[in-house]
Every structure is written in structure tokens, then in C-alpha cells.
Scaffold this motif. Structure first.
Motif, PDB file in Angstrom:
ATOM      1  N   GLN A   1       0.835  -1.201   0.000  1.00  0.00           N
ATOM      2  CA  GLN A   1       0.000   0.000   0.000  1.00  0.00           C
ATOM      3  C   GLN A   1       0.876   1.259   0.000  1.00  0.00           C
ATOM      4  OE1 GLN A   1      -3.271  -0.283  -0.350  1.00  0.00           O
ATOM      5  NE2 GLN A   1      -3.328  -2.497  -0.188  1.00  0.00           N
ATOM      6  N   PRO A   2       0.275   2.421  -0.344  1.00  0.00           N
ATOM      7  CA  PRO A   2       1.090   3.621  -0.579  1.00  0.00           C
ATOM      8  C   PRO A   2       1.853   4.128   0.642  1.00  0.00           C
ATOM      9  CG  PRO A   2      -1.260   4.143  -0.598  1.00  0.00           C
ATOM     10  CD  PRO A   2      -1.158   2.654  -0.600  1.00  0.00           C
TER      11      PRO A   2
ATOM     12  N   MET B   1      -0.769   5.179  -4.290  1.00  0.00           N
ATOM     13  CA  MET B   1      -2.076   5.804  -4.525  1.00  0.00           C
ATOM     14  C   MET B   1      -2.088   6.481  -5.894  1.00  0.00           C
ATOM     15  SD  MET B   1      -5.146   6.458  -3.737  1.00  0.00           S
ATOM     16  CE  MET B   1      -5.144   5.482  -2.236  1.00  0.00           C
TER      17      MET B   1
ATOM     18  N   ALA C   1       0.651  12.293  -2.964  1.00  0.00           N
ATOM     19  CA  ALA C   1      -0.702  11.953  -2.499  1.00  0.00           C
ATOM     20  C   ALA C   1      -1.052  12.717  -1.228  1.00  0.00           C
ATOM     21  CB  ALA C   1      -0.823  10.448  -2.266  1.00  0.00           C
TER      22      ALA C   1
ATOM     23  N   ARG D   1      -2.669  16.057  -1.748  1.00  0.00           N
ATOM     24  CA  ARG D   1      -4.082  16.070  -2.167  1.00  0.00           C
ATOM     25  C   ARG D   1      -4.998  16.130  -0.943  1.00  0.00           C
ATOM     26  NH1 ARG D   1      -4.853  14.244  -7.605  1.00  0.00           N
ATOM     27  NH2 ARG D   1      -7.079  14.399  -7.179  1.00  0.00           N
TER      28      ARG D   1
ATOM     29  N   GLY E   1       2.589   2.565   7.104  1.00  0.00           N
ATOM     30  CA  GLY E   1       2.047   1.210   6.963  1.00  0.00           C
ATOM     31  C   GLY E   1       1.156   1.038   5.749  1.00  0.00           C
TER      32      GLY E   1
ATOM     33  N   LEU F   1      -3.487   6.092   4.709  1.00  0.00           N
ATOM     34  CA  LEU F   1      -3.505   7.508   4.350  1.00  0.00           C
ATOM     35  C   LEU F   1      -4.148   8.275   5.496  1.00  0.00           C
ATOM     36  CD1 LEU F   1      -4.950   7.301   0.711  1.00  0.00           C
ATOM     37  CD2 LEU F   1      -2.570   7.671   1.344  1.00  0.00           C
TER      38      LEU F   1
ATOM     39  N   TYR G   1      -5.491  -3.010  -5.319  1.00  0.00           N
ATOM     40  CA  TYR G   1      -6.042  -1.719  -4.895  1.00  0.00           C
ATOM     41  C   TYR G   1      -7.477  -1.585  -5.421  1.00  0.00           C
ATOM     42  CZ  TYR G   1      -1.525   0.550  -3.654  1.00  0.00           C
ATOM     43  OH  TYR G   1      -0.337   0.918  -3.080  1.00  0.00           O
ATOM     44  N   PHE G   2      -8.295  -0.779  -4.762  1.00  0.00           N
ATOM     45  CA  PHE G   2      -9.647  -0.430  -5.216  1.00  0.00           C
ATOM     46  C   PHE G   2     -10.452  -1.668  -5.598  1.00  0.00           C
ATOM     47  CE2 PHE G   2      -7.118   3.367  -6.421  1.00  0.00           C
ATOM     48  CZ  PHE G   2      -7.740   4.284  -5.594  1.00  0.00           C
TER      49      PHE G   2
ATOM     50  N   THR H   1      -4.855  -7.036   2.336  1.00  0.00           N
ATOM     51  CA  THR H   1      -3.711  -7.166   3.223  1.00  0.00           C
ATOM     52  C   THR H   1      -2.501  -6.782   2.379  1.00  0.00           C
ATOM     53  OG1 THR H   1      -3.066  -9.410   2.625  1.00  0.00           O
ATOM     54  CG2 THR H   1      -4.825  -9.177   4.261  1.00  0.00           C
ATOM     55  N   ASN H   2      -1.339  -6.957   2.953  1.00  0.00           N
ATOM     56  CA  ASN H   2      -0.135  -6.622   2.203  1.00  0.00           C
ATOM     57  C   ASN H   2       0.387  -7.779   1.371  1.00  0.00           C
ATOM     58  OD1 ASN H   2       0.435  -3.910   2.462  1.00  0.00           O
ATOM     59  ND2 ASN H   2       1.125  -4.176   4.559  1.00  0.00           N
TER      60      ASN H   2
ATOM     61  N   THR I   1     -11.398   7.691  -4.658  1.00  0.00           N
ATOM     62  CA  THR I   1     -10.336   7.997  -3.699  1.00  0.00           C
ATOM     63  C   THR I   1     -10.949   8.718  -2.509  1.00  0.00           C
ATOM     64  OG1 THR I   1      -9.907  10.054  -4.897  1.00  0.00           O
ATOM     65  CG2 THR I   1      -8.478   8.184  -5.389  1.00  0.00           C
ATOM     66  N   SER I   2     -10.227   8.733  -1.389  1.00  0.00           N
ATOM     67  CA  SER I   2     -10.759   9.362  -0.182  1.00  0.00           C
ATOM     68  C   SER I   2     -10.635  10.882  -0.259  1.00  0.00           C
ATOM     69  CB  SER I   2     -10.007   8.842   1.042  1.00  0.00           C
ATOM     70  OG  SER I   2      -8.639   9.158   0.922  1.00  0.00           O
ATOM     71  N   PHE I   3      -9.954  11.388  -1.318  1.00  0.00           N
ATOM     72  CA  PHE I   3      -9.789  12.840  -1.451  1.00  0.00           C
ATOM     73  C   PHE I   3     -10.291  13.267  -2.823  1.00  0.00           C
ATOM     74  CE2 PHE I   3      -5.913  10.483  -2.183  1.00  0.00           C
ATOM     75  CZ  PHE I   3      -5.669  10.756  -3.522  1.00  0.00           C
ATOM     76  N   ALA I   4     -10.592  14.565  -2.951  1.00  0.00           N
ATOM     77  CA  ALA I   4     -11.140  15.052  -4.224  1.00  0.00           C
ATOM     78  C   ALA I   4     -10.056  15.176  -5.279  1.00  0.00           C
ATOM     79  CB  ALA I   4     -11.800  16.392  -4.009  1.00  0.00           C
TER      80      ALA I   4
END
Lengths: 354, 218
Positions: free
Chosen positions: A117-118, A173, A257, A260, A333, A336, B44-45, B69-70, B215-218
């Protein structure tokens, strides 16, 4: 006819832009979360007059980059955090050879194998310790899919201009998310490279690319010459974006990221009466010291937000000569921070100011 | 009457978002609904991001042991036969391209017994990087069918530009969807549009959907 705006993952947009920028060779080895770059190159390079080669390792790939760059072609490799560590010896050799190339790091969590993950925990590696020896590489920090495309074009141009490796320091991300992108018109005229070790039909003396110096004075002269070049780059290539900083009491700063999320937090904080702004470095080396100096007279506090335990914050403190207090908020980890977390921190700082 | 929807398509065409929409719709209609995240390609996603929504909507959810998970290990650890037997509506969210569709082929022996109840839907987005090249879209459709060992029964035109989608973008994608349909002989089931874009031009043309994957942000 392709639609003008295209919905792409950051990794795909970057790969497409690289091909348009005249990248003729791509060498890499798969690793999440950047594998789309290699997949895109594998599919498109052969169709468009380029070479895609999946090397047996990251170390092999970076040394292939050294070879292709020596021959004067535009060449790129990409990886994610652990893979970049493997490449660091080769990056040092390329820097020592004064060769242009583009290296992509789509950062994931570390150290060690970490996670997929990012993260932004390779800042120090990118700007301070990309390998052994006295050298720097250009480091660009996109924060959108559009900039993934735009900055890779710029990275090729600047790498050629200064004969220096250039890195795009991205993260999982930005690599994985999708946004519309418009590809810029790019000149297909490539710069002359009279130093390249390519075939010339006996028209000139042969060129040599070498990183070993038998005499200390020769090595010192080479290191000093490169150091002069770095001074020019530091003078000319700093770049940052300002957002609502003119009257800001608290300037939030972050790249990629993280920036943002910071921007969203700044907008929300403004609605709550907190005078916040955002200063986003677009280039990490050379660090945009001149831009940070501009906020020193007005900013009462700086909040540095990173997907790490705090790496860029060192450069922020140096850039403002510690004349403004610099606070920190970070997550690691692969997590975000949410805009709410940053707003909470902003509110705390704001309360302490009054 | 049991219904199985197998959702396939190019990376990033909107398979997961459509899967979530279908699951919510059928569960709200009172069908005992299950979603299986069978994406072994992209970490992802993915539908596993929506497990709390599924709980709230009373939708059974199955995903690979390692989703979110990773570890990106392409392992499937659930019994597809049991999921089909125990539910009325089953949505299988498949990974991108022919690589992702391999999992459908792996369960072919089970799925073939439910063929009359199965719809395999090919999701398209003309704004993705393959552009409005209908022949390319059909070529990928055939590659997916080879991996899946099943033929598509319908096309959903999910053309969008993410948050920047305008109604005109959807309207101008209709011709592309029709071209893909004409070349492949597979019917377009509907065109989707973000519910927030609801307007007169889209009423009657588009099937309104909710946007869950973002995404969690715009």
C-alpha cells in the motif's frame, strides 16, 4: 481517433507519456504497486518502435539503463521501494557517468518488504542517499495522474539537459488511482548527444564513459565539475505550488498523495475560520528553498504532512532556517491520513497560536 | 429463479463499482444476494473495500483470504458451488482483462451447470486508454472469453471520466457502445450514469448508478 481526455491509472499515464517523450528503451522487473508501467510498456513498446525487456532482476535492469543511456537513447526503468534499494549501486554509476535516464519509484510501505500500500518513506533515499558517493539526482513529485504524465516528459528533458538521472517519486495511490489525463504535444526532435558512445563511422575520436579514476586529482576534478553542475540546477530547477498561502497563519506542506489530502483539509479548515494554506513542493531535489523563504514573513506555523514518520520535514526546517516552528503529522504502513485528522491537528496548532 | 452475474472487462472500466450497484439493487429487491471478489490481479480499489456496506445491506460477501492485506497472492479459498446454492443472486466481480478472467475458467465445471441462469457482462469505458477503438474492445472481449471458457451475454456501457464526467461524455459514448455491440453481436444492456448527473438528457437513456469506488480525497 482517441478521445482527447482519457481516464487512466497514474502508472499507465506515466508510461504512455514516457513513450510520447521519446523513451526508446524500458528495462524493469515487476513489483506491486507499479507493475502496470511494465505491463503497459510490454504491450506498447514493440508496437511503437521501442524495446521492452523484463530483466532478471532490478540490478540487471538498472545496468541495462546505464548501457542504453551511454548509447544516447532515452531510457527508463521503474520499480517500487525495495526494488529501488537494489538499483542504488547502478544509480550511483549512472550519476558518476553523467548520463541522463529516468527512474520511477512508485513508493510502498517499508522498511524491508514492508507492504504494497502507498507510502512516502523513501524521501531520504531519493533526495539524499540514492547510492554511494557525492551525487544528486533530480527528483520530481507529481500529485495527480495528469502530473504523472507531465512530469515524466519534463524528467526526460531535464535529464538530457543536465546529463543527470531524474526520478519521479510517486506512490501507490497515485500509481493506482484513475483520473482523466490530456497528453501534451511533444516535439519528436531529440537533443544532440555528441558525448554518446554510439556508432559514428570514424567521424570523430571515440567517446569514453567511465567511473573509475586512477589518480586522486582526476577524481576530484570530476567530482568538482559535477558539483558546479548541481549549483546551476539548484539555482534553476526549484518548483513549488502555493495555495491560499498569502494570508495563511498555518502553512500546510506535503508532496504527492499527501498534498491532495492536505488541500482538502485546508479548504475545510478555512470554512472553520482557520487561516490555512498549502505549499506543495513539485520538485524535491533541488528542494524549493526559495519558495519556502517566501512564506517566512507571514506564516506563524508550518505543518508538514507525510506518509512517513517525518523525512521531508528536515528539509522544510532547513529551508526556513528554523525561523518558523514546524509541526508534523504522518501515517505509515500504507494508511492515508484523512482530511479530518489533518484538520484536527490544524485546530490544535491554531489554538496554540492565539 | 437464480441469477448469476459474472462481471468482466478491462482494468479500470468500473467492474467493481457496477458489482456493488447490482448487489445493492438486488438485495434491496429482497433477493438473497452474494458478492464474490474474485480479483486475483489488482490489490487496490476492490470490492473488499465495501465489506461494511455489504453488512449494512445484508449482502453476503466473499473475498480472497488476502484481499486488502499486504500480500498480493492470487489464491481463491472459497467454495463457489456453496455460494451459488445458498443465494438467489450471485455477483462475481472478476479481475481485469484475460488475466483476471482465468478464475472464471477455473470454476467452469461448476458454472456450466448454471448456464441458463448466468449472465456474463462485459463492462466498457470508452474514456480508458484503449480509447474508442471498438475493434480493440472486441478483441479483449474475446480474449476474456477464451480465459473464462464462457461467452458474454451482454455489454454495459460504463463510460466515464471519474469525478469530471459530464452528461455529454456519456451521451457521446453511446455510439462507441453500439459499435462494440455491432462488431461482437452482443447486445448493450444499458448505459450507466452517476446518479448525481441526473438530468433530462440522460433520463430514459441511462441507468443511474451510485459511485462507491473512489479515492478518499477530491
Amino acid at each position: 481517433m482517441t478521445a482527447e481526455r482519457v481516464l487512466m491509472k497514474g502508472n499507465e499515464a506515466l508510461a504512455e507519456a514516457a513513450i510520447r517523450a521519446g523513451c526508446k528503451c524500458y528495462f524493469g522487473y515487476p513489483i506491486t504497486p507499479q507493475t502496470e508501467i511494465a505491463a503497459f510498456m510490454a504491450k506498447n513498446m514493440p508496437k511503437r518502435g521501442g524495446t521492452f525487456l523484463q530483466a532478471e532482476s532490478e540490478i540487471a535492469a538498472i545496468n541495462m539503463v546505464l548501457g542504453a543511456a551511454s548509447a544516447g537513447v532515452r531510457v527508463m526503468t521503474s520499480s517500487s521501494s525495495p526494488g529501488i534499494s537494489l538499483k542504488s549501486e547502478g544509480i550511483s554509476y549512472i550519476a558518476a557517468s553523467d548520463l541522463p535516464c529516468v527512474i520511477i519509484n512508485v513508493q510502498r510501505g517499508g522498511p524491508g518488504l514492508g507492504g504494497i500500500q502507498p507510502a512516502q518513506s523513501d524521501y531520504w533515499q531519493a533526495v539524499k542517499s540514492g547510492g554511494h558517493g557525492d551525487f544528486h539526482i533530480l527528483v520530481f513529485a507529481p500529485n495527480s495522474v495528469q502530473e504523472m504524465a507531465d512530469m515524466v516528459v519534463k524528467a526526460f528533458e531535464k535529464a538530457d539537459q543536465y546529463r543527470i538521472p531524474a526520478m519521479i517519486l510517486s506512490d501507490g495511490m497515485l500509481g493506482q488511482m484513475m483520473e482523466p489525463v490530456v497528453f501534451p504535444e511533444i516535439s519528436d526532435k531529440m537533443p544532440e548527444k555528441p558525448w554518446a558512445t554510439n556508432g559514428h563511422g570514424n567521424k570523430r575520436k571515440h567517446n569514453i564513459i567511465n567511473t573509475l579514476f586512477l589518480q586522486p586529482d582526476e577524481l576530484e576534478a570530476s567530482v568538482n565539475a559535477r558539483s558546479k553542475k548541481y549549483e546551476t540546477i539548484v539555482e534553476n530547477e526549484q518548483d513549488a505550488e502555493f495555495y491560499l498561502t498569502d494570508d495563511a497563519d498555518i502553512v500546510v506542506t506535503g508532496y504527492g498523495a499527501a498534498s491532495r489530502i492536505c488541500r482538502e483539509a485546508v479548504d475545510e479548515a478555512r470554512k472553520n475560520g482557520i487561516k490555512a494554506g498549502l505549499l506543495r513542493p513539485k520538485v524535491l531535489w533541488p528542494f524549493p528553498v526559495k519558495d519556502y523563504q517566501k512564506i517566512v514573513p507571514t506564516a506563524k506555523s508550518i505543518l508538514c504532512v507525510e506518509l512517513s514518520t517525518g523525512q521531508m520535514i528536515d528539509d522544510v526546517k532547513l529551508a526556513v532556517n528554523c525561523s518558523v516552528p514546524v509541526e508534523f503529522y504522518g501515517r505509515t504502513g500504507g494508511n492515508l491520513p484523512s482530511a479530518e485528522e489533518i484538520i484536527k491537528k490544524l485546530a490544535e496548532i491554531n489554538d496554540s497560536l492565539s | 429463479m437464480k441469477k448469476i452475474y459474472i462481471i468482466t472487462g478491462h482494468y479500470g472500466c468500473g467492474k467493481t463499482n457496477l458489482s456493488v450497484n447490482l448487489a445493492v439493487r438486488y438485495s434491496e429487491q429482497g433477493l438473497k444476494t452474494a458478492v464474490a471478489d474474485m480479483d486475483i490481479v489488482n490489490p487496490y480499489f476492490r470490492t473488499a473495500d465495501f465489506s461494511s456496506l455489504f453488512r449494512e445491506k445484508n449482502i453476503s460477501f466473499y473475498s480472497t483470504l488476502y484481499a486488502n492485506t499486504n500480500l498480493d497472492i492470487p489464491a481463491l479459498n472459497f467454495d463457489i458451488e456453496a455460494i451459488i446454492m445458498n443465494h438467489e443472486c450471485i455477483i462475481l466481480d472478476i479481475g481485469g482483462d484475460d488475466a483476471g478472467a482465468v478464475v472464471v475458467g477455473r470454476y467452469f465445471d461448476t458454472l456450466k451447470r448454471y448456464m441458463s441462469s448466468t449472465e456474463m457482462i462485459y463492462v466498457i469505458n470508452r474514456y480508458r486508454e484503449t480509447g474508442d477503438d471498438a475493434e480493440e474492445a472486441v478483441r479483449l472481449m474475446r480474449e476474456i472469453e477464451q480465459s473464462a471458457r464462457i461467452s458474454h451475454t451482454g455489454i454495459v456501457n460504463n463510460s466515464n471520466l471519474g469525478r469530471l464526467t459530464a452528461p455529454e461524455d456519456i451521451i457521446s459514448s453511446v455510439g462507441f457502445a453500439e459499435k462494440v455491440s455491432e462488431l461482437s453481436g452482443i447486445p448493450v444492456l444499458y448505459h450507466t450514469a452517476d446518479r448525481n448527473l441526473k438530468c433530462r438528457q440522460l433520463d430514459g437513456l441511462a441507468e443511474y448508478i451510485d459511485i462507491y469506488v473512489k479515492t478518499s480525497f477530491a
